[in-house]
Design a protein around this motif. Structure first.
Motif, PDB file in Angstrom:
ATOM      1  N   TYR A 108       0.816  -1.234   0.000  1.00 19.61           N
ATOM      2  CA  TYR A 108       0.000   0.000   0.000  1.00 19.61           C
ATOM      3  C   TYR A 108       0.838   1.268   0.000  1.00 19.61           C
ATOM      4  O   TYR A 108       0.316   2.363  -0.185  1.00 19.61           O
ATOM      5  CB  TYR A 108      -0.941   0.013   1.214  1.00 19.61           C
ATOM      6  N   HIS A 109       2.162   1.136   0.176  1.00 21.12           N
ATOM      7  CA  HIS A 109       3.032   2.313   0.259  1.00 21.12           C
ATOM      8  C   HIS A 109       3.665   2.545  -1.108  1.00 21.12           C
ATOM      9  O   HIS A 109       4.602   1.847  -1.502  1.00 21.12           O
ATOM     10  CB  HIS A 109       4.103   2.088   1.322  1.00 21.12           C
ATOM     11  N   SER A 110       3.137   3.528  -1.863  1.00 21.71           N
ATOM     12  CA  SER A 110       3.606   3.728  -3.238  1.00 21.71           C
ATOM     13  C   SER A 110       5.067   4.174  -3.283  1.00 21.71           C
ATOM     14  O   SER A 110       5.812   3.787  -4.182  1.00 21.71           O
ATOM     15  CB  SER A 110       2.718   4.749  -3.959  1.00 21.71           C
ATOM     16  N   GLY A 111       5.487   4.977  -2.303  1.00 22.06           N
ATOM     17  CA  GLY A 111       6.877   5.433  -2.264  1.00 22.06           C
ATOM     18  C   GLY A 111       7.847   4.274  -2.092  1.00 22.06           C
ATOM     19  O   GLY A 111       8.885   4.206  -2.769  1.00 22.06           O
ATOM     20  N   ALA A 112       7.511   3.330  -1.201  1.00 19.23           N
ATOM     21  CA  ALA A 112       8.370   2.158  -0.971  1.00 19.23           C
ATOM     22  C   ALA A 112       8.402   1.269  -2.211  1.00 19.23           C
ATOM     23  O   ALA A 112       9.450   0.727  -2.585  1.00 19.23           O
ATOM     24  CB  ALA A 112       7.866   1.369   0.235  1.00 19.23           C
ATOM     25  N   ALA A 113       7.254   1.144  -2.888  1.00 17.61           N
ATOM     26  CA  ALA A 113       7.208   0.332  -4.116  1.00 17.61           C
ATOM     27  C   ALA A 113       8.094   0.946  -5.195  1.00 17.61           C
ATOM     28  O   ALA A 113       8.874   0.245  -5.858  1.00 17.61           O
ATOM     29  CB  ALA A 113       5.760   0.222  -4.605  1.00 17.61           C
TER      30      ALA A 113
END
Length: 371
Positions: A108-113
């Protein structure tokens, strides 16, 4: 992904205009185009990607979907991203950046993806990271399915390469092209925009009439990809589809500066010979000699320039002028407020869904031929 294997190609459209774009894509001979939320999907190889950027008027950008896989946690994404055949798409000497979005997924964390995919590309390919610009890699993780796409357009496709001058509230060329198509315009009748601004509707219509490719005067991001074949691209660009237009396109505006902008933009677009612009108030406009055609207009909305209550007389004057002088002509009017549109008194057909434009939602109101 090999150079010969077909993959999914996504052409972005403003929400609400996907079906209109799909009709254009189908008409240009692309394989089994399908309207989906936010755009149109079709299948093809890299030549179809180039052709879509060069030919399609209504698309905002063209994405090549290079891989898709299921992921449920970041370590799995890290592993799977390293198995994407990056070397067949990206070049090790061209900077890139990654944008990710997540919806209804365990990741759910777009930055981490985005971070994991960036690291995978850097470590497997060695390509440098771009802070901004560069090749944009997009990752969409929805229902645990990660779709990896490459933006093959670069700057938005509404930037045709001719418009240096714009007015205070410009309409994007891509949206103008879709609205023209919705009005049934195919380049065989005259078009008049009596509030032409920087000339967008008139120039788009003139290019359609002359069969000029919308992407003929600009560069694209795909020219920096590993899959790019310059000789094949130059051959594709050199094909001359131009024809003598069957009718002229006209624009007027009460503002002399807008007319000057339109003339300059038409000259850069190469349609000076088939367009005419002159200064005129709404009450002064007259239909050009010859058969009737399409009046298309994007008047001030009130929320963007001026106050709505002050605009009602302008809309009324527009309606009165068209009703009294433009018998046989159809009208397409773009408005954010149905009350202003109906202040024209024009016999509008049932409108389509509103579409987002410049932070507002606007609707195309259309008439049949005026009595």
């Amino acid at each position: 992904m090999t150079k010969t294997k077909d993959f999914e190609i996504f052409l972005a459209a403003p929400p609400g205009l996907e079906a209109v774009l799909c009709e254009e894509v189908r008409g240009k001979g692309f394989k089994q185009p399908k309207a989906v939320p936010g755009g149109v999907v079709t299948k093809g190889g890299w030549p179809e990607v180039w052709r879509a950027n060069l030919w399609i008027r209504g698309a905002g950008r063209v994405l090549a979907r290079v891989d898709a896989f299921h992921v449920t946690h970041l370590a799995q994404l890290d592993d799977r991203a390293r198995r994407v055949p990056w070397a067949s798409v990206l070049r090790p000497d061209v900077p890139f950046r990654v944008e990710a979005s997540c919806a209804k997924s365990r990741i759910y964390h777009s930055g981490a993806a985005a971070e994991r995919i960036t690291k995978a590309i850097q470590q497997t390919l060695g390509a440098p990271l771009a802070e901004e610009g560069g090749i944009l890699v997009r990752a969409r993780i929805e229902n645990d399915l990660c779709t990896i796409s490459v933006d093959t357009s670069g700057e938005g496709l509404h930037k045709r390469g001719y418009k240096e001058a714009i007015n205070a509230a410009p309409m994007r060329e891509t949206m103008a092209a879709l609205f023209l198509r919705q009005c049934g315009y195919i380049g065989t009748e005259p078009v008049l925009d009596p509030m032409c601004g920087s000339g967008t509707f008139v120039i788009e219509a003139a290019e359609i009439a002359a069969r000029l490719n919308p992407g003929r005067s600009r560069p694209f991001a795909f020219e920096q990809l590993a899959s790019f074949d310059d000789a094949a691209w130059q051959q594709m660009r050199a094909v001359n589809s131009q024809r003598p237009p069957a009718a002229r396109c006209y624009g007027s505006d009460r503002d002399a500066g807008a007319v000057a902008m339109s003339l300059a933009n038409a000259a850069r677009a190469g349609v000076t010979d088939t367009t005419e612009f002159h200064q005129a108030a709404i009450s002064e406009i007259q239909p050009p000699a010859g058969p009737p055609g399409l009046v298309i207009v994007n008047p001030p909305y009130g929320t963007r320039i001026g106050d709505k209550s002050k605009l009602a007389p302008l809309y009324r004057a527009l309606g009165q002028t068209l009703t009294s002088r433009f018998s046989g002509w159809r009208v397409g009017l773009v408005a954010s407020d149905p009350k202003l549109a109906h202040a024209t008194g024009l016999p509008f057909l049932a409108p389509g869904a509103p579409v987002p434009h410049g932070g507002l939602r606007v609707t195309l109101f259309q008439t049949g031929p005026l009595a």
